[in-house]
Design a protein around this motif. Structure first.
Motif, PDB file in Angstrom:
ATOM      1  N   VAL A  61       0.591  -1.479  -0.381  1.00 10.33           N
ATOM      2  CA  VAL A  61      -0.302   0.094   0.087  1.00 10.33           C
ATOM      3  C   VAL A  61       1.284   1.775  -0.310  1.00 10.33           C
ATOM      4  O   VAL A  61       1.288   1.086   0.299  1.00 10.33           O
ATOM      5  CB  VAL A  61      -0.834   0.114   0.859  1.00 10.33           C
ATOM      6  CG1 VAL A  61      -1.732   1.441   0.767  1.00 10.33           C
ATOM      7  CG2 VAL A  61      -2.007  -1.314   1.445  1.00 10.33           C
ATOM      8  N   GLU A  62       0.428   2.107  -0.472  1.00  7.75           N
ATOM      9  CA  GLU A  62       1.042   3.713  -1.193  1.00  7.75           C
ATOM     10  C   GLU A  62       0.475   4.627  -0.578  1.00  7.75           C
ATOM     11  O   GLU A  62      -0.180   4.196  -0.276  1.00  7.75           O
ATOM     12  CB  GLU A  62       1.068   3.762  -2.505  1.00  7.75           C
ATOM     13  CG  GLU A  62       2.771   2.901  -2.845  1.00  7.75           C
ATOM     14  CD  GLU A  62       3.815   3.180  -2.818  1.00  7.75           C
ATOM     15  OE1 GLU A  62       3.901   3.080  -1.939  1.00  7.75           O
ATOM     16  OE2 GLU A  62       4.466   3.099  -4.640  1.00  7.75           O
ATOM     17  N   LYS A  63       1.453   5.303  -0.020  1.00  5.43           N
ATOM     18  CA  LYS A  63       0.696   7.044   0.850  1.00  5.43           C
ATOM     19  C   LYS A  63      -0.270   7.444   0.209  1.00  5.43           C
ATOM     20  O   LYS A  63      -1.148   7.540   0.977  1.00  5.43           O
ATOM     21  CB  LYS A  63       1.535   7.626   0.797  1.00  5.43           C
ATOM     22  CG  LYS A  63       3.166   7.800   1.749  1.00  5.43           C
ATOM     23  CD  LYS A  63       4.198   8.581   1.939  1.00  5.43           C
ATOM     24  CE  LYS A  63       4.958   8.303   2.936  1.00  5.43           C
ATOM     25  NZ  LYS A  63       5.868   9.400   3.078  1.00  5.43           N
ATOM     26  N   ASP A  64      -0.735   7.016  -1.214  1.00  2.00           N
ATOM     27  CA  ASP A  64      -1.708   7.700  -1.439  1.00  2.00           C
ATOM     28  C   ASP A  64      -2.653   7.067  -1.963  1.00  2.00           C
ATOM     29  O   ASP A  64      -3.904   7.349  -2.149  1.00  2.00           O
ATOM     30  CB  ASP A  64      -2.253   8.212  -3.795  1.00  2.00           C
ATOM     31  CG  ASP A  64      -1.047   6.934  -3.977  1.00  2.00           C
ATOM     32  OD1 ASP A  64      -1.277   5.822  -3.466  1.00  2.00           O
ATOM     33  OD2 ASP A  64      -0.840   7.000  -5.340  1.00  2.00           O
ATOM     34  N   GLY A  65      -2.597   5.795  -1.065  1.00  2.00           N
ATOM     35  CA  GLY A  65      -3.842   4.562  -1.179  1.00  2.00           C
ATOM     36  C   GLY A  65      -3.830   3.299  -1.824  1.00  2.00           C
ATOM     37  O   GLY A  65      -4.874   2.517  -1.825  1.00  2.00           O
ATOM     38  N   SER A  66      -3.236   3.492  -3.089  1.00  2.00           N
ATOM     39  CA  SER A  66      -2.967   2.736  -4.115  1.00  2.00           C
ATOM     40  C   SER A  66      -2.464   1.608  -4.101  1.00  2.00           C
ATOM     41  O   SER A  66      -1.136   1.013  -2.982  1.00  2.00           O
ATOM     42  CB  SER A  66      -2.062   3.201  -5.632  1.00  2.00           C
ATOM     43  OG  SER A  66      -1.326   3.521  -4.953  1.00  2.00           O
ATOM     44  N   ASN A  67      -2.220  -0.079  -4.293  1.00  2.00           N
ATOM     45  CA  ASN A  67      -1.386  -0.964  -3.918  1.00  2.00           C
ATOM     46  C   ASN A  67      -0.924  -1.263  -5.442  1.00  2.00           C
ATOM     47  O   ASN A  67      -1.119  -1.430  -6.210  1.00  2.00           O
ATOM     48  CB  ASN A  67      -2.383  -2.076  -3.436  1.00  2.00           C
ATOM     49  CG  ASN A  67      -1.966  -3.687  -3.025  1.00  2.00           C
ATOM     50  OD1 ASN A  67      -1.216  -4.078  -3.650  1.00  2.00           O
ATOM     51  ND2 ASN A  67      -2.371  -3.262  -1.903  1.00  2.00           N
ATOM     52  N   VAL A  68       0.617  -2.174  -4.745  1.00  2.00           N
ATOM     53  CA  VAL A  68       1.467  -1.957  -6.289  1.00  2.00           C
ATOM     54  C   VAL A  68       1.261  -3.476  -6.102  1.00  2.00           C
ATOM     55  O   VAL A  68       0.924  -3.227  -7.389  1.00  2.00           O
ATOM     56  CB  VAL A  68       2.790  -1.196  -5.193  1.00  2.00           C
ATOM     57  CG1 VAL A  68       3.604  -2.250  -6.607  1.00  2.00           C
ATOM     58  CG2 VAL A  68       3.074  -0.149  -5.316  1.00  2.00           C
ATOM     59  N   PHE A  69       1.269  -3.708  -5.838  1.00  2.00           N
ATOM     60  CA  PHE A  69       0.437  -5.997  -5.653  1.00  2.00           C
ATOM     61  C   PHE A  69      -0.745  -5.235  -6.746  1.00  2.00           C
ATOM     62  O   PHE A  69      -0.968  -5.994  -7.548  1.00  2.00           O
ATOM     63  CB  PHE A  69       0.618  -6.266  -4.788  1.00  2.00           C
ATOM     64  CG  PHE A  69       0.054  -7.833  -5.276  1.00  2.00           C
ATOM     65  CD1 PHE A  69       0.996  -9.173  -5.586  1.00  2.00           C
ATOM     66  CD2 PHE A  69      -1.267  -8.400  -4.546  1.00  2.00           C
ATOM     67  CE1 PHE A  69       0.658 -10.151  -6.063  1.00  2.00           C
ATOM     68  CE2 PHE A  69      -1.933  -9.885  -5.028  1.00  2.00           C
ATOM     69  CZ  PHE A  69      -0.374 -10.574  -6.063  1.00  2.00           C
ATOM     70  N   VAL A  70      -1.146  -5.057  -6.150  1.00  2.00           N
ATOM     71  CA  VAL A  70      -2.564  -5.032  -6.844  1.00  2.00           C
ATOM     72  C   VAL A  70      -3.261  -4.538  -8.342  1.00  2.00           C
ATOM     73  O   VAL A  70      -3.254  -4.906  -9.114  1.00  2.00           O
ATOM     74  CB  VAL A  70      -3.437  -4.178  -6.193  1.00  2.00           C
ATOM     75  CG1 VAL A  70      -5.066  -3.801  -6.926  1.00  2.00           C
ATOM     76  CG2 VAL A  70      -4.318  -4.601  -4.669  1.00  2.00           C
ATOM     77  N   ASN A  71      -1.688  -2.937  -9.079  1.00  2.00           N
ATOM     78  CA  ASN A  71      -1.747  -3.016 -10.288  1.00  2.00           C
ATOM     79  C   ASN A  71      -0.807  -3.591 -10.515  1.00  2.00           C
ATOM     80  O   ASN A  71      -1.545  -3.705 -11.721  1.00  2.00           O
ATOM     81  CB  ASN A  71      -1.149  -1.258  -9.762  1.00  2.00           C
ATOM     82  CG  ASN A  71      -2.070  -0.374  -9.165  1.00  2.00           C
ATOM     83  OD1 ASN A  71      -2.918  -0.044  -9.547  1.00  2.00           O
ATOM     84  ND2 ASN A  71      -1.128   0.642  -8.289  1.00  2.00           N
TER      85      ASN A  71
END
Length: 247
Positions: free
Chosen positions: A136-146
């Motif tokens: 999970v990144e600071k902006d709420g996105s998720n590197v693994f999900v992406n």
């Protein structure tokens, strides 16, 4: 040792983990996930949580990780590798300091360092047990999900250490996210048993250390696989590659 062996045999009889064979031909988009195959967990003498002597289960896990990573990279199939990495002033109880950022403990084992130069590989340093949360990144996105979505991955094949700790937590979170529809088009999470390992902390050692919990390697490896399968993962004991035969 005899009691532990009997306990493991009992567990395998009472709580069996049926394992399949996996054949990869490229017809189903599969991504390889390597969990924490770093020096701090795998290389003898490389920190508080590294093995103190050569360990057969860990060595096999590293060998299988290298074998599969080589094939995936030759075929340019997607690979995602987690690297456990911690800041010295941020503890992770109940574990002692380990895999500190900037030290060799937090780097891939020598046999896998070539992954850093592969264009199909995504490396993610994580500062927590669960790699899904660690993505999970600071902006709420998720590197693994992406990564799953951008590569249109239907199956993830998971290897790494520890079977019953970081691997299990990641698998459970990934399955929950899949079930909630957050990981489309992901269908299956597959755990490769010979490509996973855990640490050994025998009962006779733990009982002499205050507040220490024993962690018999074979027993906890089996339980990690058992709980992963119970959450909905597939468990396989063999992984092979080849082309589909024409009907």
């Amino acid at each position: 040792m005899m009691m532990t062996s009997k306990t493991i045999d009992l567990l395998r009889n009472e709580l069996p983990v049926e394992q399949e064979s996996l054949f990869l031909s490229g017809d189903v988009k599969t991504g390889l996930v390597l969990v924490d195959v770093v020096n701090g967990f795998c290389t003898v003498g490389s920190g508080n949580l590294a093995p103190t002597q050569p360990d057969g289960q860990i060595s096999e896990m590293v060998d299988e990780s290298v074998r599969l990573a080589r094939v995936f990279c030759e075929k340019k199939w997607p690979v995602f590798a987690f690297l456990d990495t911690h800041y010295p002033d941020v503890p992770e109880p109940p574990y002692p300091p380990h895999c500190i950022s900037g030290t060799d403990e937090s780097n891939l084992v020598p046999e896998l360092q070539w992954l850093e130069n592969e264009t199909n590989v995504t490396l993610r340093r994580k500062d927590c047990i669960d790699g899904f949360l660690g993505s999970v990144e600071k902006d709420g996105s998720n590197v693994f999900v992406n990564w799953v979505k951008s590569n249109q991955i239907k199956n993830v094949l998971v290897l790494g250490i520890c079977t019953d700790v970081c691997v299990l937590d990641f698998v459970c979170s990934t399955l929950s996210a899949r079930n909630r529809g957050f990981l489309a088009p992901l269908e299956d999470v597959i755990v490769y048993s010979r490509g996973c390992a855990t640490y050994d902390f025998p009962v006779h050692v733990a009982k002499n250390i205050k507040d220490a919990l024993p962690h018999p390697q074979d027993l906890m490896h089996h339980m990690g696989l058992f709980f992963a399968k119970g959450r909905g993962a597939k468990v396989v004991s063999e992984v092979s590659f080849g082309a589909l035969k024409e009907p």
